[in-house]
Design a protein around this motif. Structure first.
Motif, PDB file in Angstrom:
ATOM      1  N   UNK A  31     -44.013   2.892  -3.995  1.00 47.96           N
ATOM      2  CA  UNK A  31     -44.079   2.932  -5.454  1.00 47.96           C
ATOM      3  C   UNK A  31     -44.739   1.694  -6.047  1.00 47.96           C
ATOM      4  N   UNK A  32     -44.909   0.658  -5.232  1.00 54.05           N
ATOM      5  CA  UNK A  32     -45.531  -0.574  -5.726  1.00 54.05           C
ATOM      6  C   UNK A  32     -46.685  -0.968  -4.812  1.00 54.05           C
ATOM      7  N   UNK A  33     -47.569  -1.787  -5.371  1.00 52.22           N
ATOM      8  CA  UNK A  33     -48.644  -2.376  -4.571  1.00 52.22           C
ATOM      9  C   UNK A  33     -48.549  -3.888  -4.698  1.00 52.22           C
ATOM     10  N   UNK A  48     -47.034 -13.376  -4.471  1.00 47.86           N
ATOM     11  CA  UNK A  48     -47.455 -11.990  -4.297  1.00 47.86           C
ATOM     12  C   UNK A  48     -47.025 -11.218  -5.542  1.00 47.86           C
ATOM     13  N   UNK A  49     -48.025 -10.750  -6.271  1.00 45.56           N
ATOM     14  CA  UNK A  49     -47.780  -9.964  -7.478  1.00 45.56           C
ATOM     15  C   UNK A  49     -47.373  -8.547  -7.072  1.00 45.56           C
ATOM     16  N   UNK A 107     -44.038  -7.911 -11.779  1.00 47.85           N
ATOM     17  CA  UNK A 107     -43.468  -9.219 -11.481  1.00 47.85           C
ATOM     18  C   UNK A 107     -44.020  -9.721 -10.167  1.00 47.85           C
ATOM     19  N   UNK A 108     -43.161 -10.412  -9.390  1.00 45.95           N
ATOM     20  CA  UNK A 108     -43.569 -10.962  -8.101  1.00 45.95           C
ATOM     21  C   UNK A 108     -42.476 -10.732  -7.067  1.00 45.95           C
ATOM     22  N   UNK A 109     -42.848 -10.789  -5.787  1.00 44.53           N
ATOM     23  CA  UNK A 109     -41.877 -10.692  -4.706  1.00 44.53           C
ATOM     24  C   UNK A 109     -41.918 -11.997  -3.919  1.00 44.53           C
TER      25      UNK A 109
END
Length: 141
Positions: free
Chosen positions: A78-80, A92-93, A104-106
């Motif tokens: 669901x995210x990139x 990492x965005x 946000x960011x991880x």
């Protein structure tokens, strides 16, 4: 990258509030500790505010103390992830894989989570769809 949901800049500006647009479409960040979902413990699914794609389940949300809602994993695919070297740091965005909106960011900083990751997500990027709790009438039948 081509996204399932593609809109013109004008369309995004019409559909989103100025704060939502600044975060979702311009990769801004809301102020810490003021977001609607920072301390929420409501059960449900968090979706992208821009396109409605389901992103995170409340069962993966935890209190990190960072000032933004934190999750330890998104729903599958669901995210990139985009390398982000802005503001003099390497991060990492996290973007919505459906519409490309900034979430946000991880960070791989542990926090004792099952994955070791902390997805630090702007509340303004999310919409919570609460899961209704069964009523006592439902339980007794």
């Amino acid at each position: 990258m081509g996204y399932l949901v593609q809109k013109s800049d004008e369309q995004w500006r019409e559909e989103l509030s100025p704060e939502e647009y600044a975060v979702l479409r311009e990769a801004g960040t809301e102020r810490p500790f003021v977001g609607e979902y920072t301390d929420t413990e409501t059960k449900g699914v968090y979706s992208c505010k821009a396109c409605g794609a389901k992103l995170f389940e409340s069962d993966t949300k935890f209190h990190s103390g960072c000032g933004w809602p934190s999750f330890y994993q998104p729903l599958t695919d669901t995210v990139e992830y985009i390398e982000d070297s802005s503001h003099g740091m390497k991060r990492v965005e996290v973007r919505c894989a459906n519409c490309g909106s900034h979430l946000g960011h991880v960070f791989p900083d542990g926090y004792g989570t099952p994955t070791g990751d902390r997805y630090c997500i702007n509340s303004v990027s999310l919409r919570l769809e609460p899961v209704s709790e069964p009523s006592s009438a439902d339980v007794e039948s």
